[in-house]
Motif scaffolding. Structure first.
Motif, PDB file in Angstrom:
ATOM      1  N   VAL A 114       0.584  -1.136   0.438  1.00  0.00           N
ATOM      2  CA  VAL A 114      -0.376  -0.029   0.010  1.00  0.00           C
ATOM      3  C   VAL A 114       0.622   1.212  -0.410  1.00  0.00           C
ATOM      4  O   VAL A 114       0.536   2.090  -0.725  1.00  0.00           O
ATOM      5  CB  VAL A 114      -0.736   0.245   1.468  1.00  0.00           C
ATOM      6  CG1 VAL A 114      -1.671   1.124   1.639  1.00  0.00           C
ATOM      7  CG2 VAL A 114      -1.879  -0.870   1.211  1.00  0.00           C
ATOM      8  N   TYR A 115       2.063   0.954   0.462  1.00  0.00           N
ATOM      9  CA  TYR A 115       2.899   2.692   0.489  1.00  0.00           C
ATOM     10  C   TYR A 115       3.425   2.554  -0.680  1.00  0.00           C
ATOM     11  O   TYR A 115       3.492   4.264  -0.814  1.00  0.00           O
ATOM     12  CB  TYR A 115       4.162   1.914   1.860  1.00  0.00           C
ATOM     13  CG  TYR A 115       5.109   3.127   2.089  1.00  0.00           C
ATOM     14  CD1 TYR A 115       6.329   3.034   1.098  1.00  0.00           C
ATOM     15  CD2 TYR A 115       4.726   4.434   2.526  1.00  0.00           C
ATOM     16  CE1 TYR A 115       7.443   4.076   1.340  1.00  0.00           C
ATOM     17  CE2 TYR A 115       5.768   5.556   2.446  1.00  0.00           C
ATOM     18  CZ  TYR A 115       7.046   5.217   1.668  1.00  0.00           C
ATOM     19  OH  TYR A 115       7.585   6.561   2.096  1.00  0.00           O
ATOM     20  N   ILE A 116       3.781   1.753  -1.284  1.00  0.00           N
ATOM     21  CA  ILE A 116       4.141   2.128  -3.058  1.00  0.00           C
ATOM     22  C   ILE A 116       3.442   2.268  -3.745  1.00  0.00           C
ATOM     23  O   ILE A 116       3.569   3.279  -4.376  1.00  0.00           O
ATOM     24  CB  ILE A 116       5.191   0.132  -2.770  1.00  0.00           C
ATOM     25  CG1 ILE A 116       6.458   0.312  -2.367  1.00  0.00           C
ATOM     26  CG2 ILE A 116       5.617   0.543  -4.479  1.00  0.00           C
ATOM     27  CD1 ILE A 116       6.838  -1.433  -2.303  1.00  0.00           C
ATOM     28  N   LEU A 117       2.442   1.663  -3.510  1.00  0.00           N
ATOM     29  CA  LEU A 117       1.306   2.313  -4.633  1.00  0.00           C
ATOM     30  C   LEU A 117       0.573   3.261  -3.888  1.00  0.00           C
ATOM     31  O   LEU A 117       1.043   4.578  -5.018  1.00  0.00           O
ATOM     32  CB  LEU A 117       0.424   1.168  -4.055  1.00  0.00           C
ATOM     33  CG  LEU A 117       0.411  -0.119  -4.653  1.00  0.00           C
ATOM     34  CD1 LEU A 117      -0.780  -0.846  -4.955  1.00  0.00           C
ATOM     35  CD2 LEU A 117       0.402   0.225  -6.296  1.00  0.00           C
ATOM     36  N   ALA A 118       0.688   3.881  -2.579  1.00  0.00           N
ATOM     37  CA  ALA A 118      -0.113   4.794  -2.155  1.00  0.00           C
ATOM     38  C   ALA A 118       1.421   6.006  -2.029  1.00  0.00           C
ATOM     39  O   ALA A 118       1.021   7.352  -3.148  1.00  0.00           O
ATOM     40  CB  ALA A 118       0.144   5.152  -1.247  1.00  0.00           C
ATOM     41  N   VAL A 119       2.575   5.739  -2.726  1.00  0.00           N
ATOM     42  CA  VAL A 119       3.709   6.929  -3.741  1.00  0.00           C
ATOM     43  C   VAL A 119       3.513   7.176  -4.661  1.00  0.00           C
ATOM     44  O   VAL A 119       3.830   8.141  -5.301  1.00  0.00           O
ATOM     45  CB  VAL A 119       5.210   6.406  -2.573  1.00  0.00           C
ATOM     46  CG1 VAL A 119       5.974   7.284  -3.573  1.00  0.00           C
ATOM     47  CG2 VAL A 119       5.162   6.315  -1.397  1.00  0.00           C
ATOM     48  N   ILE A 120       3.586   6.224  -5.234  1.00  0.00           N
ATOM     49  CA  ILE A 120       3.269   6.064  -6.819  1.00  0.00           C
ATOM     50  C   ILE A 120       2.158   6.764  -7.236  1.00  0.00           C
ATOM     51  O   ILE A 120       2.027   7.843  -8.016  1.00  0.00           O
ATOM     52  CB  ILE A 120       3.099   5.025  -7.763  1.00  0.00           C
ATOM     53  CG1 ILE A 120       4.677   4.197  -7.540  1.00  0.00           C
ATOM     54  CG2 ILE A 120       2.864   4.858  -8.686  1.00  0.00           C
ATOM     55  CD1 ILE A 120       4.473   2.941  -7.808  1.00  0.00           C
ATOM     56  N   ALA A 121       1.485   7.077  -6.383  1.00  0.00           N
ATOM     57  CA  ALA A 121      -0.368   7.476  -6.644  1.00  0.00           C
ATOM     58  C   ALA A 121      -0.316   9.150  -6.442  1.00  0.00           C
ATOM     59  O   ALA A 121      -0.513  10.035  -7.065  1.00  0.00           O
ATOM     60  CB  ALA A 121      -1.395   7.141  -6.072  1.00  0.00           C
TER      61      ALA A 121
END
Lengths: 207, 46
Positions: A114-121
């Motif tokens: 979730v952290y990685i995807l949220a940073v990308i978003a």
């Protein structure tokens, strides 16, 4: 209905205090926000309590609100749609938070994902605007992106710590709240809530 | 005294709702999924 009520109350306040029309507009807007949010919040909490998912829903809502305030996201175009949609997603996430039971290692992997995807978003789409409010200033947008990433990092570290010590049972609820907040800031979230995607030229250039 | 109390309560309420309105036009987003129309008098470039 909310707007009418807000207008009536603001008219009364302005009449009694002898304010001008400009103040009346501002007070009416603030009242509309206050009433709309209060009614939604109270409805969510009452329904969550009746469904026996109160704590889980509270943690979903807190996580959602903390990020939502900063990152923005799609909005419903009518209060009725907003009301039912918000209740539905909060309660669904609350139920999911209660039902889903994962091992610590799986929770940690989920937090990382979730952290990685949220940073990308965040890099691609945050802050997410609407027709009514768009943040176009590049410096402001960059500042919000940095703030979001810092907050995400703190959130990930806190959730990882809490899931490791094992005494806090609502890490998954917190995770779901964050997923919801970021989902509503993505193009898919905009389509989901049936609202036009606002394309910001600075976003396309990677700002 | 009642008149003073009424004026105090009404002006406090006006202050509170003005603060809420100003937070609504800042870079911060609304809490849930509805966003009312922002009055022209307080709209600004963000």
């Amino acid at each position: 209905m909310i707007k009418k009520l807000a207008d009536n109350i603001s008219n009364y306040i302005v009449r009694e205090l002898k304010y001008d029309d400009k103040r009346r507009e501002i007070i009416s807007y603030g009242l509309e926000v206050f009433l709309g949010t209060s009614i939604q919040t109270i409805s969510i909490l009452i329904l969550a309590y009746c469904l026996n998912i109160f704590k889980s829903t509270v943690f979903v809502s807190i996580s959602f609100i903390i990020f939502r305030r900063i990152i923005g996201g799609s909005h419903a175009n009518t209060y009725k749609r907003c009301y039912f949609f918000s209740i539905f997603i909060m309660l669904l996430a609350g139920v999911s938070g209660e039902i889903i039971n994962l091992e610590t290692i799986h929770i940690l992997i989920s937090i990382l994902l979730v952290y990685i995807l949220a940073v990308i978003a965040t890099i691609l789409w945050i802050p997410a605007g609407t027709e009514k409010k768009q943040i176009k200033n590049k410096i402001t947008r960059r500042k919000i992106k940095i703030e979001t990433i810092i907050l995400l990092t703190i959130w990930a570290l806190v959730c990882s710590y809490l899931s490791n010590i094992g005494t806090f049972k609502y890490v998954i609820s917190c995770l779901l709240g964050v997923i919801l907040a970021f989902f509503l800031a993505t193009p898919l979230g905009y389509r989901f809530i049936s609202f036009k995607l606002i394309k910001n030229k600075s976003k396309i250039k990677g700002g | 005294m009642l008149k003073n109390l009424k004026a105090f309560l009404l002006s406090s309420a006006a202050c509170l709702f003005t603060l809420i309105a100003m937070s609504g036009v800042s870079t911060k987003s609304m809490l849930f999924t509805y966003e009312p129309d922002i009055p022209e008098s307080i709209k600004r470039d963000l």
